[in-house]
Design an enzyme around this catalytic site. Structure first.
Site, mmCIF file in Angstrom:
data_model
loop_
_atom_site.group_PDB
_atom_site.id
_atom_site.type_symbol
_atom_site.label_atom_id
_atom_site.label_comp_id
_atom_site.label_asym_id
_atom_site.label_seq_id
_atom_site.Cartn_x
_atom_site.Cartn_y
_atom_site.Cartn_z
ATOM 1 N N SER A 143 70.599 -35.161 58.395
ATOM 2 C CA SER A 143 70.151 -36.402 59.015
ATOM 3 C C SER A 143 71.368 -37.287 59.224
ATOM 4 O O SER A 143 72.399 -37.117 58.558
ATOM 5 C CB SER A 143 69.155 -37.112 58.087
ATOM 6 O OG SER A 143 68.951 -38.454 58.468
ATOM 7 N N TYR A 156 65.967 -40.379 49.769
ATOM 8 C CA TYR A 156 66.171 -39.557 50.965
ATOM 9 C C TYR A 156 67.647 -39.508 51.338
ATOM 10 O O TYR A 156 68.199 -38.429 51.602
ATOM 11 C CB TYR A 156 65.345 -40.128 52.112
ATOM 12 C CG TYR A 156 65.455 -39.370 53.417
ATOM 13 C CD1 TYR A 156 64.739 -38.198 53.625
ATOM 14 C CD2 TYR A 156 66.269 -39.836 54.443
ATOM 15 C CE1 TYR A 156 64.828 -37.512 54.825
ATOM 16 C CE2 TYR A 156 66.371 -39.155 55.646
ATOM 17 C CZ TYR A 156 65.653 -37.997 55.834
ATOM 18 O OH TYR A 156 65.753 -37.319 57.023
#
Length: 254
Positions: A143, A156
């Site tokens: 990401s 995350y």
């Protein structure tokens, strides 16, 4: 076709970005193993679509946060197709909890599904590739948040930062065996779940941050993965390729 005769395994492959990756790899000629943890009917439908492309596919139910399940997943791929050439560590979750309110359970779940699964998925797949003797490629779906803060979602971000260093370190360590390790870092992606969760105002705000003016399609991320899996990316390892519409260059963080 550039991936003909190859076997690919995609964790979290039955929906969203994973589903698009499965279809793009199959379009390139690969046989595909689709990992899933729920909705077996969605995996069965995906298998049929792969077969329609002229390739073979199997769905395997596995909780990739558990090493034994990952071993079973790799074993199922070898049993079905004789080998593993492409491992895509795609499975991921988030809790959207901040530093002050993340629980131990929140933290453990995100790290287990996102980072632990990628580490041991890389390890187990790489052992199989080394045993085969002709290399392979591991692709970690990361990401922009492996490098870019996201206030309100630190577990995350930590998991994706760990994947960044996994990709770099494993890329160096496995290079002598001909096993490449590459990351793909998507920005905002218009997956069905993201579109459902965003009201029009939030969607407009997010797209306003992106220099290209829109969220990515899952198929656009999948096409990057398919390229990295093929011979054209044969000199790429130990790095992350970002597909983010230049959002990291524009905004201080989301």
């Amino acid at each position: 076709m550039r991936l003909e005769g190859k076997t690919a395994l995609v964790t979290g492959g039955s929906g969203g970005i994973g589903k698009a990756i499965v279809l793009d790899l199959a379009a390139g000629g690969a046989n595909v193993v689709v990992d899933y943890v729920s909705h077996p009917e969605a995996t069965e439908e995906l298998e049929q679509r792969v077969v329609a492309l002229g390739d073979r596919a199997i769905g395997v139910e596995a909780d990739v946060s558990k090493v034994a399940d990952l071993e079973g997943l790799i074993g199922a791929a070898v049993k079905a197709f004789g080998r593993v050439d492409i491992m895509v560590n795609n499975a991921g979750i988030e809790t959207r909890t901040g530093i002050l309110d993340s629980t131990e359970a929140d933290f453990d779940k995100v790290i287990a599904v996102n980072m632990k699964s990628a580490f041991f998925g890389t390890q187990i797949a790489a052992k199989q590739m080394v045993a085969q003797g002709d290399g392979g490629v591991v692709i970690n779906i990361s990401s922009v948040h492996e490098d870019w803060p996201m206030p309100g979602n630190p577990p995350y971000c930590l998991s994706k930062g760990g994947i960044r260093m996994l990709t770099r370190t494993a890329g160096v360590e496995l290079a002598p065996h001909g096993v490449r390790v590459v990351g793909v870092g998507p920005g905002a992606v218009a997956t069905p779940i993201n579109l459902v969760e965003m009201d029009p105002a939030t969607l407009a705000k997010v797209e306003g941050y992106i220099p290209l003016g829109r969220m990515a399609k899952s198929e656009e991320i999948a096409s990057v993965v398919a390229f990295l899996a093929g011979p054209g990316a044969g000199y790429m390892t130990g790095t992350t390729v970002f597909a983010d519409g230049a959002i990291m260059m524009q905004s201080p963080g989301l």
